[in-house]
Design an enzyme around this catalytic site. Structure first.
Site, PDB file in Angstrom:
ATOM      1  N   TYR A 169      29.202 -38.917 -15.909  1.00  0.00           N
ATOM      2  CA  TYR A 169      28.899 -37.588 -15.863  1.00  0.00           C
ATOM      3  C   TYR A 169      28.797 -36.747 -14.622  1.00  0.00           C
ATOM      4  CZ  TYR A 169      25.085 -34.157 -17.079  1.00  0.00           C
ATOM      5  OH  TYR A 169      24.477 -32.956 -17.303  1.00  0.00           O
TER       6      TYR A 169
ATOM      7  N   SER B 167      25.393 -29.627 -12.983  1.00  0.00           N
ATOM      8  CA  SER B 167      24.184 -30.588 -12.694  1.00  0.00           C
ATOM      9  C   SER B 167      23.926 -30.796 -11.466  1.00  0.00           C
ATOM     10  CB  SER B 167      24.519 -31.664 -13.859  1.00  0.00           C
ATOM     11  OG  SER B 167      23.614 -32.665 -13.476  1.00  0.00           O
TER      12      SER B 167
HETATM   13  N1  LIG Z   1      18.902 -30.678 -19.902  1.00  0.00           N
HETATM   14  C1  LIG Z   1      19.273 -30.976 -18.752  1.00  0.00           C
HETATM   15  O1  LIG Z   1      18.338 -31.646 -17.678  1.00  0.00           O
HETATM   16  C2  LIG Z   1      20.542 -30.799 -18.015  1.00  0.00           C
HETATM   17  C3  LIG Z   1      20.719 -30.994 -16.764  1.00  0.00           C
HETATM   18  C4  LIG Z   1      21.872 -30.735 -16.036  1.00  0.00           C
HETATM   19  C5  LIG Z   1      22.831 -30.435 -16.602  1.00  0.00           C
HETATM   20  N2  LIG Z   1      22.553 -30.164 -17.932  1.00  0.00           N
HETATM   21  C6  LIG Z   1      24.038 -29.499 -18.640  1.00  0.00           C
HETATM   22  O2  LIG Z   1      23.481 -28.378 -19.272  1.00  0.00           O
HETATM   23  C7  LIG Z   1      24.643 -28.089 -20.605  1.00  0.00           C
HETATM   24  C8  LIG Z   1      23.829 -28.020 -21.759  1.00  0.00           C
HETATM   25  O3  LIG Z   1      22.873 -29.119 -22.002  1.00  0.00           O
HETATM   26  P1  LIG Z   1      21.626 -28.997 -22.706  1.00  0.00           P
HETATM   27  O4  LIG Z   1      20.617 -29.665 -21.874  1.00  0.00           O
HETATM   28  O5  LIG Z   1      21.210 -27.643 -23.119  1.00  0.00           O
HETATM   29  O6  LIG Z   1      21.904 -29.896 -24.078  1.00  0.00           O
HETATM   30  P2  LIG Z   1      21.860 -29.734 -25.792  1.00  0.00           P
HETATM   31  O7  LIG Z   1      20.730 -29.108 -26.083  1.00  0.00           O
HETATM   32  O8  LIG Z   1      21.934 -31.412 -26.185  1.00  0.00           O
HETATM   33  O9  LIG Z   1      23.131 -28.840 -25.990  1.00  0.00           O
HETATM   34  C9  LIG Z   1      24.533 -29.416 -25.829  1.00  0.00           C
HETATM   35  C10 LIG Z   1      25.248 -28.324 -26.901  1.00  0.00           C
HETATM   36  O10 LIG Z   1      26.748 -28.931 -26.827  1.00  0.00           O
HETATM   37  C11 LIG Z   1      27.151 -29.062 -27.851  1.00  0.00           C
HETATM   38  N3  LIG Z   1      28.247 -30.258 -27.935  1.00  0.00           N
HETATM   39  C12 LIG Z   1      27.855 -31.365 -27.743  1.00  0.00           C
HETATM   40  N4  LIG Z   1      29.250 -31.804 -28.003  1.00  0.00           N
HETATM   41  C13 LIG Z   1      30.032 -31.238 -28.305  1.00  0.00           C
HETATM   42  C14 LIG Z   1      31.565 -31.379 -28.993  1.00  0.00           C
HETATM   43  N5  LIG Z   1      32.052 -32.744 -28.889  1.00  0.00           N
HETATM   44  N6  LIG Z   1      32.047 -30.196 -29.331  1.00  0.00           N
HETATM   45  C15 LIG Z   1      31.463 -29.077 -29.115  1.00  0.00           C
HETATM   46  N7  LIG Z   1      30.188 -28.819 -28.874  1.00  0.00           N
HETATM   47  C16 LIG Z   1      29.560 -29.818 -28.445  1.00  0.00           C
HETATM   48  C17 LIG Z   1      25.992 -29.307 -28.725  1.00  0.00           C
HETATM   49  O11 LIG Z   1      26.179 -29.014 -30.430  1.00  0.00           O
HETATM   50  P3  LIG Z   1      26.884 -29.900 -31.480  1.00  0.00           P
HETATM   51  O12 LIG Z   1      26.240 -31.377 -31.015  1.00  0.00           O
HETATM   52  O13 LIG Z   1      26.227 -29.292 -32.650  1.00  0.00           O
HETATM   53  O14 LIG Z   1      28.296 -29.921 -31.248  1.00  0.00           O
HETATM   54  C18 LIG Z   1      25.069 -28.517 -28.238  1.00  0.00           C
HETATM   55  O15 LIG Z   1      25.049 -27.018 -28.677  1.00  0.00           O
HETATM   56  C19 LIG Z   1      25.391 -29.533 -20.279  1.00  0.00           C
HETATM   57  O16 LIG Z   1      26.584 -29.134 -20.044  1.00  0.00           O
HETATM   58  C20 LIG Z   1      24.558 -30.409 -19.788  1.00  0.00           C
HETATM   59  O17 LIG Z   1      25.289 -31.320 -18.889  1.00  0.00           O
HETATM   60  C21 LIG Z   1      21.514 -30.086 -18.685  1.00  0.00           C
END
Ligand SMILES: NC(=O)c1ccc[n+]([C@@H]2O[C@H](COP(=O)([O-])OP(=O)(O)OC[C@H]3O[C@@H](n4cnc5c(N)ncnc54)[C@H](OP(=O)(O)O)[C@@H]3O)[C@@H](O)[C@H]2O)c1
Length: 259
Positions: free
Chosen positions: A164, A151
């Site tokens: 985070y 991130s």
């Molecule tokens: N979106 C942004 O703006 C952004 C910015 C910077 C970094 N990121 C990073 O990008 C990555 C993906 O984020 P995203 O935005 O795509 O989020 P997302 O759509 O909420 O996806 C998160 C994924 O992680 C899984 N997950 C959550 N808790 C879990 C657990 N305890 N065990 C196993 N799986 C788990 C969720 O599935 P379940 O809930 O079914 O387990 C889901 O598949 C993350 O690491 C996030 O920190 C995102």
């Protein structure tokens, strides 16, 4: 003239096996789809079965090879069990993508141990444990790709980054240590660094049109990120083309971090 064999030599993932945590939603789902369409057999790991089955059904309907493992990666036992099940699907992975993550944002003064522990467990310990489980095997076989999703908060404070940001900063350090250990054996370890991406993770921010517009204005491209923006970078980092790229943090953020 397009040389398909040249492109294939650089980018094809034919015959590779990939494990993508968080592969059922957002950035992880887009990466899983990209790797699968580039030829990899992909195992997606997350908790909720409906999202997992929907992802795998979509991929297999498109002619890809995919499987899912339902697991809670927030405990060490959960990670260990998930790793074994994931390896059972198509064999030991050549590519590991750690995209599962949570972002809890209590103000710093109210950041308690529960949020700290939950954040570190999923965002940092799970990638570490999966790396320990799969990295040495990749090194022994002479090829591997470890890709962590970090991130911008690994680099700057942003909307109460708190635990985070710490977890993501440490994850970038982990990638460098993994790169140091395993790059001599053909295993590259890098991170993809998103800016602000419209996914379920940040629904609180992304459902506020004013905030969404203000964040888009902070990029150079003029819009916020979409999960599919990560497809090309993920295929590049997973394939042969990136064999001399290791220990790096690659920003996929529309210029957010340099504006
Ligand atoms: N979106 C942004 O703006 C952004 C910015 C910077 C970094 N990121 C990073 O990008 C990555 C993906 O984020 P995203 O935005 O795509 O989020 P997302 O759509 O909420 O996806 C998160 C994924 O992680 C899984 N997950 C959550 N808790 C879990 C657990 N305890 N065990 C196993 N799986 C788990 C969720 O599935 P379940 O809930 O079914 O387990 C889901 O598949 C993350 O690491 C996030 O920190 C995102």
């Amino acid at each position: 003239m397009i040389s398909h064999s040249y492109l294939s030599e650089l980018f094809s993932l034919d015959g590779r096996v990939a494990v993508v945590t968080g592969g059922s939603s957002g950035i992880g789902r887009a990466i899983a789809g990209a790797l699968a369409q580039a030829g990899a057999s992909v195992v997606v790991v997350a908790r909720r079965e409906p999202e997992l089955t929907a992802t795998v059904e979509e991929l297999t309907a498109g002619g890809c090879r995919a499987a899912w493992v339902s697991a809670d990666l927030s405990s060490r036992d959960g990670v260990r069990a998930a790793a074994e099940q994931a390896a059972d699907a198509f064999g030991e992975p050549d590519i590991l993508v750690n995209s599962a993550g949570i972002n809890l944002r209590p103000p710093m003064g109210e950041l308690g141990e529960e949020v700290w522990d939950a954040t570190m467990a999923l965002n940092l310990e799970a990638p570490y444990l999966l790396g320990q489980r799969f990295g040495p095997g990749m090194a022994e076989r002479g090829f591997g790709r470890i890709i962590h999703v970090t991130s911008q908060q690994a680099h700057r404070a942003f909307v109460q980054s708190g635990a985070y940001g710490v977890s993501k900063g440490a994850l970038e350090s982990l990638a460098r240590s993994q790169a140091e250990a395993w790059s001599p054996h053909g295993v590259t370890c890098n991170t993809l660094v998103p800016g602000f991406v419209m996914t379920p993770l940040n629904v609180r921010l992304s459902s506020d049109p004013e905030k969404v517009a203000a964040l888009a204005a902070r990029t150079m491209v003029g819009r916020n990120g979409l999960p599919e923006d990560f497809a090309g970078a993920a295929v590049f980092l997973a394939g042969r083309a990136s064999s001399y790229v290791t220990g790096q943090a690659i920003f996929v953020d529309g210029g957010f971090s340099v504006h």
